[in-house]
Design a protein around this motif. Sequence first.
Motif, PDB file in Angstrom:
ATOM      1  N   ASP A  64      17.214 -18.109  44.971  1.00 10.52           N
ATOM      2  CA  ASP A  64      18.424 -18.071  44.143  1.00 10.52           C
ATOM      3  C   ASP A  64      19.395 -16.953  44.522  1.00 10.52           C
ATOM      4  OD1 ASP A  64      16.844 -15.982  43.350  1.00 10.52           O
ATOM      5  OD2 ASP A  64      16.754 -16.494  41.234  1.00 10.52           O
ATOM      6  N   HIS A  65      18.932 -15.956  45.252  1.00  9.77           N
ATOM      7  CA  HIS A  65      19.804 -14.818  45.562  1.00  9.77           C
ATOM      8  C   HIS A  65      20.604 -15.045  46.853  1.00  9.77           C
ATOM      9  CE1 HIS A  65      17.597 -12.738  42.453  1.00  9.77           C
ATOM     10  NE2 HIS A  65      18.246 -11.616  42.659  1.00  9.77           N
ATOM     11  N   ASN A  66      19.866 -15.273  47.934  1.00 13.95           N
ATOM     12  CA  ASN A  66      20.502 -15.334  49.265  1.00 13.95           C
ATOM     13  C   ASN A  66      20.769 -16.778  49.643  1.00 13.95           C
ATOM     14  OD1 ASN A  66      20.076 -12.619  49.312  1.00 13.95           O
ATOM     15  ND2 ASN A  66      18.178 -12.764  50.463  1.00 13.95           N
ATOM     16  N   GLY A  98      18.227 -23.266  40.648  1.00 16.85           N
ATOM     17  CA  GLY A  98      18.713 -22.336  39.633  1.00 16.85           C
ATOM     18  C   GLY A  98      18.167 -20.930  39.760  1.00 16.85           C
ATOM     19  N   ILE A  99      18.657 -20.091  38.853  1.00 18.08           N
ATOM     20  CA  ILE A  99      18.298 -18.665  38.847  1.00 18.08           C
ATOM     21  C   ILE A  99      16.882 -18.530  38.284  1.00 18.08           C
ATOM     22  CG2 ILE A  99      18.955 -16.375  38.028  1.00 18.08           C
ATOM     23  CD1 ILE A  99      21.794 -17.447  37.617  1.00 18.08           C
ATOM     24  N   CYS A 100      16.071 -17.731  38.961  1.00 22.95           N
ATOM     25  CA  CYS A 100      14.638 -17.651  38.631  1.00 22.95           C
ATOM     26  C   CYS A 100      14.400 -17.481  37.125  1.00 22.95           C
ATOM     27  CB  CYS A 100      13.962 -16.540  39.422  1.00 22.95           C
ATOM     28  SG  CYS A 100      14.704 -14.901  39.288  1.00 22.95           S
ATOM     29  N   SER A 118       8.982 -10.043  40.778  1.00 22.62           N
ATOM     30  CA  SER A 118       9.595  -9.060  41.689  1.00 22.62           C
ATOM     31  C   SER A 118      11.106  -9.084  41.488  1.00 22.62           C
ATOM     32  CB  SER A 118       9.216  -9.350  43.139  1.00 22.62           C
ATOM     33  OG  SER A 118       9.705 -10.597  43.550  1.00 22.62           O
ATOM     34  N   ASP A 119      11.493  -8.901  40.263  1.00 27.61           N
ATOM     35  CA  ASP A 119      12.908  -8.810  39.909  1.00 27.61           C
ATOM     36  C   ASP A 119      12.995  -8.078  38.577  1.00 27.61           C
ATOM     37  OD1 ASP A 119      15.719 -10.228  40.717  1.00 27.61           O
ATOM     38  OD2 ASP A 119      15.552  -9.820  38.573  1.00 27.61           O
ATOM     39  N   SER A 120      13.946  -7.167  38.463  1.00 27.93           N
ATOM     40  CA  SER A 120      13.978  -6.309  37.275  1.00 27.93           C
ATOM     41  C   SER A 120      14.338  -7.063  35.995  1.00 27.93           C
ATOM     42  CB  SER A 120      14.942  -5.150  37.489  1.00 27.93           C
ATOM     43  OG  SER A 120      16.252  -5.646  37.605  1.00 27.93           O
ATOM     44  N   ALA A 356      23.065 -20.283  40.979  1.00 30.14           N
ATOM     45  CA  ALA A 356      22.375 -19.187  41.679  1.00 30.14           C
ATOM     46  C   ALA A 356      23.003 -17.870  41.222  1.00 30.14           C
ATOM     47  CB  ALA A 356      22.552 -19.361  43.185  1.00 30.14           C
ATOM     48  N   CYS A 357      22.489 -16.755  41.750  1.00 31.37           N
ATOM     49  CA  CYS A 357      22.998 -15.433  41.346  1.00 31.37           C
ATOM     50  C   CYS A 357      24.444 -15.225  41.783  1.00 31.37           C
ATOM     51  CB  CYS A 357      22.150 -14.339  41.974  1.00 31.37           C
ATOM     52  SG  CYS A 357      20.415 -14.454  41.545  1.00 31.37           S
ATOM     53  N   GLY A 358      24.760 -15.654  43.010  1.00 32.88           N
ATOM     54  CA  GLY A 358      26.125 -15.608  43.525  1.00 32.88           C
ATOM     55  C   GLY A 358      26.802 -14.255  43.369  1.00 32.88           C
ATOM     56  N   PRO A 359      27.978 -14.225  42.691  1.00 33.63           N
ATOM     57  CA  PRO A 359      28.775 -12.987  42.637  1.00 33.63           C
ATOM     58  C   PRO A 359      28.039 -11.821  41.982  1.00 33.63           C
ATOM     59  CG  PRO A 359      29.906 -14.817  41.517  1.00 33.63           C
ATOM     60  CD  PRO A 359      28.599 -15.350  41.995  1.00 33.63           C
ATOM     61  N   CYS A 360      27.026 -12.106  41.165  1.00 37.08           N
ATOM     62  CA  CYS A 360      26.311 -11.028  40.472  1.00 37.08           C
ATOM     63  C   CYS A 360      25.703 -10.055  41.465  1.00 37.08           C
ATOM     64  CB  CYS A 360      25.238 -11.630  39.560  1.00 37.08           C
ATOM     65  SG  CYS A 360      24.307 -10.381  38.706  1.00 37.08           S
ATOM     66  N   ILE A 361      25.265 -10.587  42.608  1.00 40.74           N
ATOM     67  CA  ILE A 361      24.671  -9.703  43.611  1.00 40.74           C
ATOM     68  C   ILE A 361      25.598  -9.588  44.837  1.00 40.74           C
ATOM     69  CG2 ILE A 361      23.118 -11.556  44.439  1.00 40.74           C
ATOM     70  CD1 ILE A 361      22.391  -7.767  44.267  1.00 40.74           C
ATOM     71  N   PHE A 377      27.804 -10.843  33.440  1.00 39.60           N
ATOM     72  CA  PHE A 377      26.554 -10.440  34.079  1.00 39.60           C
ATOM     73  C   PHE A 377      25.939  -9.242  33.337  1.00 39.60           C
ATOM     74  CE2 PHE A 377      28.698 -11.985  38.284  1.00 39.60           C
ATOM     75  CZ  PHE A 377      28.796 -13.257  37.757  1.00 39.60           C
ATOM     76  N   ASN A 378      25.039  -8.540  34.018  1.00 43.03           N
ATOM     77  CA  ASN A 378      24.354  -7.435  33.349  1.00 43.03           C
ATOM     78  C   ASN A 378      24.591  -6.077  34.006  1.00 43.03           C
ATOM     79  OD1 ASN A 378      22.679  -7.765  35.627  1.00 43.03           O
ATOM     80  ND2 ASN A 378      21.385  -9.196  34.505  1.00 43.03           N
ATOM     81  N   ARG A 379      25.096  -6.062  35.231  1.00 39.76           N
ATOM     82  CA  ARG A 379      25.279  -4.776  35.926  1.00 39.76           C
ATOM     83  C   ARG A 379      26.696  -4.683  36.468  1.00 39.76           C
ATOM     84  NH1 ARG A 379      19.311  -5.023  38.596  1.00 39.76           N
ATOM     85  NH2 ARG A 379      18.350  -4.047  36.793  1.00 39.76           N
TER      86      ARG A 379
END
Length: 640
Positions: A64-66, A98-100, A118-120, A356-361, A377-379
């Motif tokens: 979902d990230h890359n 989708g996002i994990c 393995s994700d915060s 997916a995560c897209g712009p968030c990361i 988002f969260n960050r």
Amino acid sequence: MGLNVAQKIIKNHIVKGEMVAGQEIAIKIDQTLTQDSTGTMAYLQFEALGIDKVKTKRSVAYIDHNILQSGPENADDHLYIQTVAKKHGIYFSKPGNGICHQVNLERFGVPGDTLLGSDSHTPTGGGIGMLAIGAGGLDVAVAMGGGEYYINMPKIVKVNLKGKLKEWISAKDIILELLRRLTVKGGVGRIFEYCGEGVKTLSVPQRATITNMGAELGATTSIFPSDELTYEFLKAQGREEDFIELKADDDAVYDEEVELDLSQLEPIVACPHSPDNVVAVSFLKDIKVDQVCIGSCTNSSYADMMKVAKILEGKTVNEKVSLVIAPGSKQVLNMLAKNGALAAMIAAGARILESACGPCIGMGQSPATDAVSLRTFNRNFEGRSGTTSAKVYIVSPEIAAASALTGYITDPRELREAFDIEMPKDFLINDNLIVPPAADGEKVEVVRGPNIKPFPKAKALENEVTGKVLTKVGDNITTDHIMPSNAKLLPYRSNIPYLSEYCLTPSDKDFPRKAKENNGGFIVGGSNYGQGSSREHAALAPLYLGIKAVLAKSFARIHMANLINNGIMPLVFKNLEDYDKIDILDELLIENAVEQVGTGVIIVRNKSKNEEYQMILNITDRQKDMIKAGGLLNMSKANN
Ligand code: MIC
Ligand code: SF4
């Protein structure tokens, strides 16, 4: 004495230690999750453990990230993860599914289970009553192999929710209010357990928004009870057999208590560049908006998307605003496509992104220079969007959609009448993007692309540790500073030598060069060093560059564990003013390091200044052995 929900789950899973705050405990892990940007390392480490098949109840590998695939690297990593998963008994969630955290909640979350990811933001699962914890890849690899997970028993904070949210106030406002009060350090060493009459007014996805962003408090995890609403959610997902009721005993005891009256909340916003920099939306109302991004594991559920669609319906996005929307899962996207909400978004001018995560990361959609970007988002750490000068505000989906229409930060109450979104009685269930593991894993060949490089391994601790201070940074340094992630770097998550060239560069662009010229050395940090993500790369890249210890005022939990797992000493200043005495390129020396690690108090000699500093190594005996052995893998091998 009665138990609270967190204690009940821990009690069912504890294999070592006692439930006394601050003491080390080991718990059995039922489920694991990985995503692709931490997953490649986690599976390389799992392979290094030499175990054929995972020993958990369920392990899932998400992609979902890359997902940009601007060269072969991402696709190579996906193929590696897909084949390694098939071989070793792990379910594989294909890119596009989708996002994990969203998919896990929908399809796999089980109240009362433990989940290590393995994700915060793994604590999202707390919304469904799981004890869900984020960790580094190596800890997850060990858990997949059946090993227990070690943490210090957190303090349990009772978050007593009173009343009910007013119209237009959302779950995001609840967690932003907690961040405003408690800050990004306020949750360290704590589990936030939600209770009180307000709980039954919040749906499972709303609860998940809150537990998700508990990560920003620095909390170990957050959890809601499992009640009728949890049952309804699971039933609508066709999984009612996974339901168990979980509530705190009437006489349950908590270590701390926070009270929050939901009916008093107003729409609030986290301003640049920290999730705890929270103010009322009314303070920001003249600020012009260039970009609005809706989605991420915090706010991409069906109900969130429906709210957005309803606000956009029949309107047009302001001509100066770029609105992008990424529904959290294929399930959500498919439902929006079927009921016409997607058409309303498209007609209004939204740019629809993959689930997916897209712009968030920072995987695409970086804002323009100096732009204002509103994100659900969260960050909002500086530079995380891919544009260092961008100003990112964290908002609810309601504020985001309203502002996309007006072109400035908008209180949604000014725009239109409130409306209700019903939770569906039946979600659209179609797991055809989840590939089950092979029955005969030994026949599966693991495909390794050329980008997958071996991970660096620590060496046993030497008795004399010496080197220069290579950099000195301030408070709240995030893992996004230590190991930046953006569309250019994420393809190299399985290539530490390449990534190390960028280690700590947002804070000190010469750090990698200094590290190489001086053959490694020390990092000096302020308080809450390593907050944010679980990425182990923030320990592996420094390890590759020869970092022996980080001297800081305090550490964030997951990063500290990642440093120890990789044999790097996290040393805390006993006297905080010693931080000010150290300069970059000072020569430090730790004598009799092996013995000193055992005592937990370490004298660091500053040879350049002819001074000594007392540093605390406040870790368990097991972790001390790990530092001496040169990390968790070395220790596990030595014990076998
Ligand atoms: C994040 O939100 O920072 C990430 C990207 O999901 C990270 C994981 C990573 O760096 O791969 C996290 O939260 O742990
Ligand atoms: Fe993905 Fe963003 Fe959630 Fe991290 S915080 S898992 S990058 S959506």
